[in-house]
Design an enzyme around this catalytic site. Sequence first.
Site, PDB file in Angstrom:
ATOM      1  N   ASP A  99     -17.470  -3.876   9.557  1.00  0.00           N
ATOM      2  CA  ASP A  99     -17.595  -4.150  11.035  1.00  0.00           C
ATOM      3  C   ASP A  99     -18.625  -4.724  11.523  1.00  0.00           C
ATOM      4  O   ASP A  99     -19.596  -4.306  11.482  1.00  0.00           O
ATOM      5  CB  ASP A  99     -17.044  -2.859  11.642  1.00  0.00           C
ATOM      6  CG  ASP A  99     -17.146  -2.719  13.099  1.00  0.00           C
ATOM      7  OD1 ASP A  99     -16.786  -3.948  13.720  1.00  0.00           O
ATOM      8  OD2 ASP A  99     -17.629  -1.897  13.867  1.00  0.00           O
TER       9      ASP A  99
ATOM     10  N   ASP B 174      -1.848 -11.995   1.957  1.00  0.00           N
ATOM     11  CA  ASP B 174      -0.781 -11.089   1.859  1.00  0.00           C
ATOM     12  C   ASP B 174       0.261 -11.421   2.698  1.00  0.00           C
ATOM     13  O   ASP B 174       0.258 -11.616   3.796  1.00  0.00           O
ATOM     14  CB  ASP B 174      -1.420  -9.575   2.003  1.00  0.00           C
ATOM     15  CG  ASP B 174      -0.737  -8.382   1.424  1.00  0.00           C
ATOM     16  OD1 ASP B 174       0.395  -8.453   1.133  1.00  0.00           O
ATOM     17  OD2 ASP B 174      -1.339  -7.758   1.015  1.00  0.00           O
TER      18      ASP B 174
ATOM     19  N   ASP C  94       4.758  -9.066  -0.285  1.00  0.00           N
ATOM     20  CA  ASP C  94       5.025  -7.573   0.118  1.00  0.00           C
ATOM     21  C   ASP C  94       6.467  -7.375   0.001  1.00  0.00           C
ATOM     22  O   ASP C  94       7.140  -8.068   0.460  1.00  0.00           O
ATOM     23  CB  ASP C  94       4.357  -7.158   1.244  1.00  0.00           C
ATOM     24  CG  ASP C  94       4.459  -5.664   1.619  1.00  0.00           C
ATOM     25  OD1 ASP C  94       3.732  -4.988   1.104  1.00  0.00           O
ATOM     26  OD2 ASP C  94       5.324  -5.515   2.503  1.00  0.00           O
TER      27      ASP C  94
ATOM     28  N   GLU D 298       4.855  -7.744  -5.319  1.00  0.00           N
ATOM     29  CA  GLU D 298       4.938  -6.436  -4.853  1.00  0.00           C
ATOM     30  C   GLU D 298       6.458  -6.063  -5.210  1.00  0.00           C
ATOM     31  O   GLU D 298       7.368  -6.381  -4.584  1.00  0.00           O
ATOM     32  CB  GLU D 298       4.427  -5.610  -3.769  1.00  0.00           C
ATOM     33  CG  GLU D 298       4.623  -4.201  -3.975  1.00  0.00           C
ATOM     34  CD  GLU D 298       4.382  -3.541  -2.696  1.00  0.00           C
ATOM     35  OE1 GLU D 298       3.973  -2.390  -2.541  1.00  0.00           O
ATOM     36  OE2 GLU D 298       5.040  -3.943  -1.473  1.00  0.00           O
TER      37      GLU D 298
ATOM     38  N   HIS E  91      -4.551  -0.560  -1.878  1.00  0.00           N
ATOM     39  CA  HIS E  91      -4.598   0.020  -0.404  1.00  0.00           C
ATOM     40  C   HIS E  91      -3.414   0.958  -0.425  1.00  0.00           C
ATOM     41  O   HIS E  91      -3.513   1.776   0.802  1.00  0.00           O
ATOM     42  CB  HIS E  91      -4.106  -1.084   0.503  1.00  0.00           C
ATOM     43  CG  HIS E  91      -2.910  -1.921   0.364  1.00  0.00           C
ATOM     44  ND1 HIS E  91      -2.600  -2.769  -0.690  1.00  0.00           N
ATOM     45  CD2 HIS E  91      -1.697  -1.844   1.196  1.00  0.00           C
ATOM     46  CE1 HIS E  91      -1.642  -3.141  -0.490  1.00  0.00           C
ATOM     47  NE2 HIS E  91      -1.041  -2.545   0.726  1.00  0.00           N
ATOM     48  N   ASP E  92      -2.450   1.059  -1.262  1.00  0.00           N
ATOM     49  CA  ASP E  92      -1.417   2.011  -1.243  1.00  0.00           C
ATOM     50  C   ASP E  92      -1.444   3.202  -2.219  1.00  0.00           C
ATOM     51  O   ASP E  92      -0.474   3.969  -2.386  1.00  0.00           O
ATOM     52  CB  ASP E  92      -0.002   1.288  -1.578  1.00  0.00           C
ATOM     53  CG  ASP E  92       0.672   0.397  -0.182  1.00  0.00           C
ATOM     54  OD1 ASP E  92       0.104   0.784   0.977  1.00  0.00           O
ATOM     55  OD2 ASP E  92       1.205  -0.495  -0.648  1.00  0.00           O
TER      56      ASP E  92
END
Length: 577
Positions: A32, A109, A223, A277, A349-350
Amino acid sequence: MSTNTLTTLENVDREWWKEAVVYQIYPRSFSDTDGDGVGDLQGIVDKVDYIDSLGVDLVWLCPVYGSPNEDNGYDISDYHAIMDEFGDMADWERLLDELHDRDIRLIMDLVLNHTSSEHEWFQRSRRGEGEYADYYYWRDGRPATDADYDTDDGPADEVAPNNWDSIFGGPAWSYVEEREQWYLHLFDENQPDLNWRNPTVRQAMKDVVSWWLDRGIDGFRMDAVSHMSKTDGLPDGDPEGTPTGIEHFSHGPRLEEYLTELSADVLSDHDITTVAEMGHTLIEQAADYLDDEAIGLDMIFQFSHMGVDGGWDPETVGEWDLPEFKRIMSERQDALADRGWDALFLGNHDQPRIVSRFGDEAYHRESASLIGTFLLTMRGTPYVYQGEEIGMTNADFESLDEIDDPQTVGRVEQYIADGVADSYEELREVVNARSRDHARTPMQWSDEPGAGFTDGEPWLKCNADYTEINVAAQRDDPASVLNQYRRLIDLRQSTDVLVYGDYELLAPEDDQLYAYTRTLDDERALVVLNWSSEPATFEGSEIEVDDPTVLYGNYDDAPTEPTNVSLRPWEAVVYRL
């Protein structure tokens, strides 16, 4: 053991994406720069030299499109814009240029199955406007006579059109009074499913794909691809299914047709890579897709190995068996040996953090580097998720209020509603083992407040161990997890046998050792992993050894002979035989 013809460099179909190491970035949690507690594109630009120092070839960028962020960017409201929190299109273009200047490619993505409910398409569809009326799955409800369909949504005399469950928990249907109909959402209610049967929808999505390819990207991670086609008529699912209806919304009858059309009309005209995915996919199904060039997929994220440790079952979560894991991974290697190319991953990330899941935090450096050795020496393209290269671990979420992930919240609420538990506290162990938020805690750059991720209040709390596990602490330590990953990435990229060599599993029933060979032409490599917290002995009597060389070891004094060797806890050694 594979029974396929031995591979030689002469018969290898070399591709840049097969030889790449991928670094996955979750922008919201990476870096950030404006102090709002949310990662941004400029933060990634500022860290490009760090990414380059890892030696990776390809960055996978999680969604940065316009989004209300109900599911952390996987609910897209504008495919042609950048989320305000992340910056703007100029920031994105700067990132692409900085990566390309360092010969690092970028894949985006892309969410194909659904949009945000705030997307203009859905807003017009809910009003029944013209061509948009059929952009999504709209159905009339059924008479309220069956408890299996009961929801808190909709008119009192109506229930959902069928009994399908959302993958995030709860019914897969929500009611819109304005249209007096129900819409399908296989994920969050704010993520309505696109109706891919509609050729106008397919063209709209092809236009999105073309728009991004024209900007010079190098491919897509796609995705939820396996859910794009649904069974005709949307019939009821088996109530015993998990989730209910999965047999009707996974690998539907027209999925191959949709993918083939997308490839023929758009993807095949570009030198890019595509990785899809595909949840709820058997390895043989994955092989079938990859074996058909017309479908246009280079790799598939297939999750057979991700259920090895009990999934979300509170009774078995965290329990896993190394021989079973080896069996699954070897099945993948063999099934794809002549029919496709694997996407190698343990975390993303999952998924929870791989050290907490498959390693031992008491042997943090050793187990993190062993898992890295495994990922970077198997056949397939390795995907390293941000923070894995420093061994980031699972956090401790003390209450449901600390959870952001809608999947976790949905599962907890469903468990409590179903009587599996009375409170969050009873489910805290399973949440702290399985929640997707473990992968989303801020990247740990230093021991400064905010983990060096932000000067403000982070959007998701930092893991308490950031003061010890961070990039700054590991950067100059040759033995650190970070520098082990750098060594391993360099080794893979300089050793063809670790990319293209045939795989053969050794000692399949050993419950401590994971050992295998890779063979290409007359070159052989042996990988020996003591995947345990106790010493182990590798006999190696079944392999021929001639003047072996240690290519890598995660202890300073790796054993030089690969037979009858005593391995320390979590010791990993790679030999050239």
